[in-house]
Design a protein around this motif. Structure first.
Motif, PDB file in Angstrom:
ATOM      1  N   ILE A  80      -3.082  -9.928  -4.981  1.00 23.02           N
ATOM      2  CA  ILE A  80      -2.144 -10.667  -5.825  1.00 23.02           C
ATOM      3  C   ILE A  80      -1.306  -9.662  -6.612  1.00 23.02           C
ATOM      4  O   ILE A  80      -1.836  -8.757  -7.253  1.00 23.02           O
ATOM      5  CB  ILE A  80      -2.892 -11.593  -6.799  1.00 23.02           C
ATOM      6  N   LEU A  81       0.003  -9.831  -6.551  1.00 26.85           N
ATOM      7  CA  LEU A  81       0.931  -8.972  -7.289  1.00 26.85           C
ATOM      8  C   LEU A  81       1.713  -9.852  -8.248  1.00 26.85           C
ATOM      9  O   LEU A  81       2.455 -10.732  -7.822  1.00 26.85           O
ATOM     10  CB  LEU A  81       1.891  -8.272  -6.318  1.00 26.85           C
ATOM     11  N   THR A  82       1.545  -9.631  -9.553  1.00 23.11           N
ATOM     12  CA  THR A  82       2.155 -10.548 -10.508  1.00 23.11           C
ATOM     13  C   THR A  82       2.389  -9.908 -11.865  1.00 23.11           C
ATOM     14  O   THR A  82       1.843  -8.833 -12.159  1.00 23.11           O
ATOM     15  CB  THR A  82       1.251 -11.787 -10.687  1.00 23.11           C
ATOM     16  N   SER A  99      -8.711  -9.685  -2.531  1.00 23.52           N
ATOM     17  CA  SER A  99      -9.385  -8.392  -2.652  1.00 23.52           C
ATOM     18  C   SER A  99      -8.797  -7.522  -3.741  1.00 23.52           C
ATOM     19  O   SER A  99      -9.386  -6.505  -4.106  1.00 23.52           O
ATOM     20  CB  SER A  99      -9.299  -7.636  -1.315  1.00 23.52           C
ATOM     21  N   GLY A 100      -7.614  -7.888  -4.243  1.00 20.73           N
ATOM     22  CA  GLY A 100      -6.979  -7.076  -5.259  1.00 20.73           C
ATOM     23  C   GLY A 100      -6.142  -7.909  -6.196  1.00 20.73           C
ATOM     24  O   GLY A 100      -5.718  -9.013  -5.860  1.00 20.73           O
ATOM     25  N   GLY A 114      -3.715   0.457  -4.448  1.00 25.00           N
ATOM     26  CA  GLY A 114      -4.290  -0.866  -4.247  1.00 25.00           C
ATOM     27  C   GLY A 114      -4.152  -1.343  -2.823  1.00 25.00           C
ATOM     28  O   GLY A 114      -5.101  -1.894  -2.242  1.00 25.00           O
ATOM     29  N   VAL A 115      -2.979  -1.158  -2.226  1.00 28.66           N
ATOM     30  CA  VAL A 115      -2.762  -1.567  -0.836  1.00 28.66           C
ATOM     31  C   VAL A 115      -3.706  -0.794   0.090  1.00 28.66           C
ATOM     32  O   VAL A 115      -4.319  -1.374   0.994  1.00 28.66           O
ATOM     33  CB  VAL A 115      -1.289  -1.337  -0.432  1.00 28.66           C
ATOM     34  N   PHE A 124      -9.678  -3.882  -5.357  1.00 27.14           N
ATOM     35  CA  PHE A 124      -8.893  -3.060  -6.277  1.00 27.14           C
ATOM     36  C   PHE A 124      -8.316  -3.930  -7.366  1.00 27.14           C
ATOM     37  O   PHE A 124      -7.640  -4.920  -7.092  1.00 27.14           O
ATOM     38  CB  PHE A 124      -7.754  -2.354  -5.538  1.00 27.14           C
ATOM     39  N   LEU A 125      -8.575  -3.562  -8.611  1.00 21.27           N
ATOM     40  CA  LEU A 125      -8.007  -4.250  -9.764  1.00 21.27           C
ATOM     41  C   LEU A 125      -7.236  -3.241 -10.596  1.00 21.27           C
ATOM     42  O   LEU A 125      -7.712  -2.127 -10.833  1.00 21.27           O
ATOM     43  CB  LEU A 125      -9.103  -4.870 -10.632  1.00 21.27           C
TER      44      LEU A 125
END
Length: 218
Positions: A80-82, A99-100, A114-115, A124-125
């Motif tokens: 998730i990218l936000t 997963s992230g 992260g990717v 990955f957080l």
């Protein structure tokens, strides 16, 4: 080569993320989506290694799209990218198998790291998210809320309406007036809700309603 699907409804954000990922010769953006439904369709078509998905998108929100991608293309890792870091988003995303969780305001190096991490099967957080997860899980509030939301998602819309008012302390008669139903129908709804939630009484149901964030004004 790590193949990435990028989903965000803002073209400028997609261009920026694509440029950052393009700096790594081992990462390739193979498809871009402007909404959640398109993201799911492109994931099925391209079967990328990683799907980078924004939360707030039209047609299908990012969290729902992420969950659907995980079901339809289980070999694709979802991150998730936000710009949003609220507990509810974090819990839902991780609970649905992401997963992230990466914040757009983070260091560009975090995005690449992260990717690569989720493509390798790791989690990955972003550091800010990791701190929040550790803090909230230590108190149990996030896990209880996530579990309550999972349970209430199995209810119908009307059942959730009844549960929300039950959680606010309304009687069957008051709920009936508020929802324009007859009292006997509300009683049947309450019985069904108790059974479906697996709780013994209205108090336990009310607790679930509060933990799930259904109660008006909370």
């Amino acid at each position: 080569m790590i193949r990435v699907l990028l989903a965000d409804d803002e073209a400028m954000i997609r261009a920026g993320v694509r440029a950052i990922l393009g700096a790594d010769p081992g990462i390739e953006v193979v498809a871009e989506a402007a909404d959640g439904r398109e993201a799911v369709e492109l994931a099925r078509a391209h079967r990328p290694d990683v799907a980078l998905v924004d939360i707030r998108m039209p047609r299908l929100d990012g969290l729902a799209a992420a969950a659907e991608i995980r079901r339809a293309v289980p070999e694709t890792a979802v991150a998730i990218l936000t710009t949003f870091g609220e507990d509810d988003y974090i819990a839902r995303a991780l609970g649905d198998g992401a997963s992230g969780f990466l914040l757009k305001a983070g260091d560009p190096r975090e995005l690449i790291a992260g990717v690569r991490a989720v493509a390798d099967g790791a989690a990955f957080l972003s550091p800010k998210v990791a701190h929040r997860v550790i803090t909230e899980l230590s108190g149990g509030r996030m896990s209880r809320g996530a579990e309550a939301r999972r349970r209430t998602e199995e209810l119908t819309g009307r059942e959730r309406d009844v549960l929300a008012l039950l959680g606010a302390g309304l009687s069957n008669a008051e709920i009936a007036r508020r929802l324009h139903l007859v009292e006997g129908t509300v009683k049947s709804y309450v019985s069904t809700i108790l059974n479906r939630l697996g709780v013994r009484n209205r108090v336990q149901a009310a607790i679930v309603a509060h933990e799930a964030g259904l109660v008006p004004g909370e």
